[in-house]
Design a protein around this motif. Sequence first.
Motif, PDB file in Angstrom:
ATOM      1  N   ASP A  76       0.920  -1.253   0.029  1.00  0.00           N
ATOM      2  CA  ASP A  76       0.101   0.015   0.074  1.00  0.00           C
ATOM      3  C   ASP A  76       0.696   1.279  -0.102  1.00  0.00           C
ATOM      4  O   ASP A  76       1.814   1.313   0.740  1.00  0.00           O
ATOM      5  N   THR A 109      -2.643   2.202  -4.563  1.00  0.00           N
ATOM      6  CA  THR A 109      -3.719   3.050  -3.793  1.00  0.00           C
ATOM      7  C   THR A 109      -5.070   2.385  -4.315  1.00  0.00           C
ATOM      8  O   THR A 109      -5.342   2.471  -5.311  1.00  0.00           O
ATOM      9  N   THR A 259      -3.975   2.935   3.473  1.00  0.00           N
ATOM     10  CA  THR A 259      -5.275   3.423   2.548  1.00  0.00           C
ATOM     11  C   THR A 259      -6.500   3.298   3.402  1.00  0.00           C
ATOM     12  O   THR A 259      -6.689   2.080   3.881  1.00  0.00           O
TER      13      THR A 259
END
Length: 437
Positions: A76, A109, A259
């Motif tokens: 991430d 993302t 995220t």
Amino acid sequence: MSTIIIDSLTVTDDTLEATIRPSSDLERFFTDEPFRTSYDCTIETVPEGVLAIPVLAHVCPVAWAQGADVYVDEVDASFARAVEDVKASLLSMYDFLEGGTLYARNTTTVDPPSSGQSGLLFTGGVDSTASYVRHRAAEPTLISIRGWTITPDARDDEDWNHLRARVEGFADERDLETAFVESNMLSALDHPMLLAHYKRHVDGAWYSSVGHGLGLLGLCAPMAYARGIEDLYVAATHWEGIDLEWGSRPDIDDYVRWTGTQCHHDCYDLTRQDRLELIASYVEDRRSDPDASRLELQTCNARMDGNCGECEKCYRTAVGLRLAGLEPSAHGYPFADEDYHDIRSSFENGDWILGLDERYMWEDIRDAVRETEPSSPAERAFFAWLSDADLDALVAESGSPLHHRLLRAGARNAPNGVYNTVYPVWNAAKAGARRVR
């Protein structure tokens, strides 16, 4: 070149598993176990970049200690940036850390599920209970983790069941949700070997001094994503003005993010005694509410099914409760005036292994004592002694047993083959220390 590769990342319903492949010079810091974490919700729809977070959160600090690079297929993007921020904080804190780089084929993302929920790492101790009181209007999910103080070993099943029952009871009385996480993170890492190498650099152990802020929060990432938890709180151990080298601090925890989730180091503006005062206000404000008035804390170093009332932490909490205007026996601590004599004797006889943590916490109590009118001759005598006690000297005279220090030194310098032979001896000593602490 020193490297650690994370591969074979798999998910089966509620369980995450990953293989850790260190270069030969780092093998001693890892066991043959895959890294494994289980949740009480399915994580099959969680993106791979978020799934990688729990193992990276534990492997990266080990890599930084050896100047090693870490490789993973996908991570991430927010967490990749967080890792750099946390690394900078830890490197500024510890001279022995060398750094290293996290490399990923893909940084991603995604749009997370959003529910506006919050979560709180919760044990039912002073710190996490104070954090609940502060954020109770948000009705946070209470999150408990098995893998550090309660290990995944079968011998700890009873302790884990006690913790679960206590947290579930607390949550049920307040109409809160719970989440339980179980991981083998400290048996996938070779924590005794990490302790052997780095204990001389830190006040506590490897995980408490270096890894647990990033590690415990990172363990929650797949579950937080699946549940839509946007704010994740971990209660502070220390407070403003205490600049201790510790693995969970504002300049670590506040950087951790991925995220959809931002982590928070909570109640750092309150001393431990302030937190007890906050809990006391909560109890007093809800004196007519049986759920609040019968609130019991759990802080004992010796047992999980209540408090022994005789260890240093139990005594420290009981004295703090009295200073906050609460009767310790009503909140989980058998305590009487006669115990003040035992506390002083334990200090003076060196019965307790104390660190800088305890020194600051008893100083916090001493500051409160100076503003409190004793309620009995025994309390007056103890307060008078504590006001004049040399806490620095009392802490300096305590320490870990000599044979534990020698075992650590031997393991630190042993070849892998020798270490693998003597490991059972060290592990038995570690287990014995755990039983008597």
